[in-house]
Design a protein around this motif. Structure first.
Motif: not given
Length: 219
Positions: A151-171
């Motif tokens: 779930i977190l990685a889906q946000v991390a790889v989505d270029r349209d997500q403003p929290m993509a970087t943070e989601a990857g770090e959290l994952m």
């Protein structure tokens, strides 16, 4: 009694305030909350941080009203940092999988939430509370771990997500915090996520790169 006051609306359910102590969660597409309520009552009875269920009938679940912000809100506003949030997510999973399952569980199965992410954790003054138990069931803990990471990685790889970087770090921080607990069952999580009717076509398209990110982070 006054009409319920709308509080929030998710993909599958709406939440209403009944009064200062109770909320109503109502599923829009029908169904029965009996299984969800049964698991929640069991978890509440053993002290796991889950809202107390007051009443369950058909599509309606009446629960204790929580007062804290979600972990997602706290991450966005600086109320919690990534490492601390990851530690909370990992602790919630470890504690959940330590709870004795219900009598109908198969050998080796534990209770799974299958939707543990920052928007489903409320940071109460007394501690974090895990909400939205719609997907609860028995199964292998590794599936629960993989679902959170995916779930977190889906946000991390989505270029349209403003929290993509943070989601990857959290994952990545979550996988470090949960290491040694259960091997993530990434393929099973991908299959479950792909079969979820609530997932859009765009979200399904992110599953392969998200799974690759999770696998790489776990190595």
């Amino acid at each position: 009694m006054t009409d319920p006051i709308p509080l929030a609306s998710g993909r599958e359910a709406d939440v209403y305030a009944l009064d200062g102590e109770r909320v109503l969660r109502r599923y829009r597409a029908g169904g029965d909350v009996a299984v969800e309520a049964r698991f929640m009552a069991h978890l509440h009875a053993v002290g796991y941080p889950v809202p107390r269920v007051h009443h369950a009938d058909g599509t309606d679940l009446v629960m204790r009203r929580l007062s804290g912000p979600t972990m997602l809100h706290a991450l966005l506003t600086g109320g919690i940092d990534v490492e601390a949030a990851a530690a909370v997510l990992a602790d919630l999973h470890r504690r959940l999988h330590a709870v004795a399952p219900l009598p109908d569980a198969a050998d080796g199965e534990r209770i799974l939430h299958l939707d543990l992410h920052p928007d489903n954790v409320v940071l109460e003054p007394s501690g974090p509370v895990l909400i939205d138990w719609h997907n609860v069931r028995h199964g292998a803990p590794g599936l629960d771990v993989a679902m959170t990471a995916l779930i977190l990685a889906q946000v991390a790889v989505d270029r349209d997500q403003p929290m993509a970087t943070e989601a990857g770090e959290l994952m990545r921080a979550y996988l470090r915090a949960i290491r040694g607990h259960a091997v993530p069952l990434v393929d099973a999580a991908v299959a479950r996520r792909r079969a979820d009717p609530a997932q859009s076509a765009d979200e399904r398209a992110l599953l392969v790169p998200a799974a690759t990110l999770v696998t790489a982070a776990g190595e």
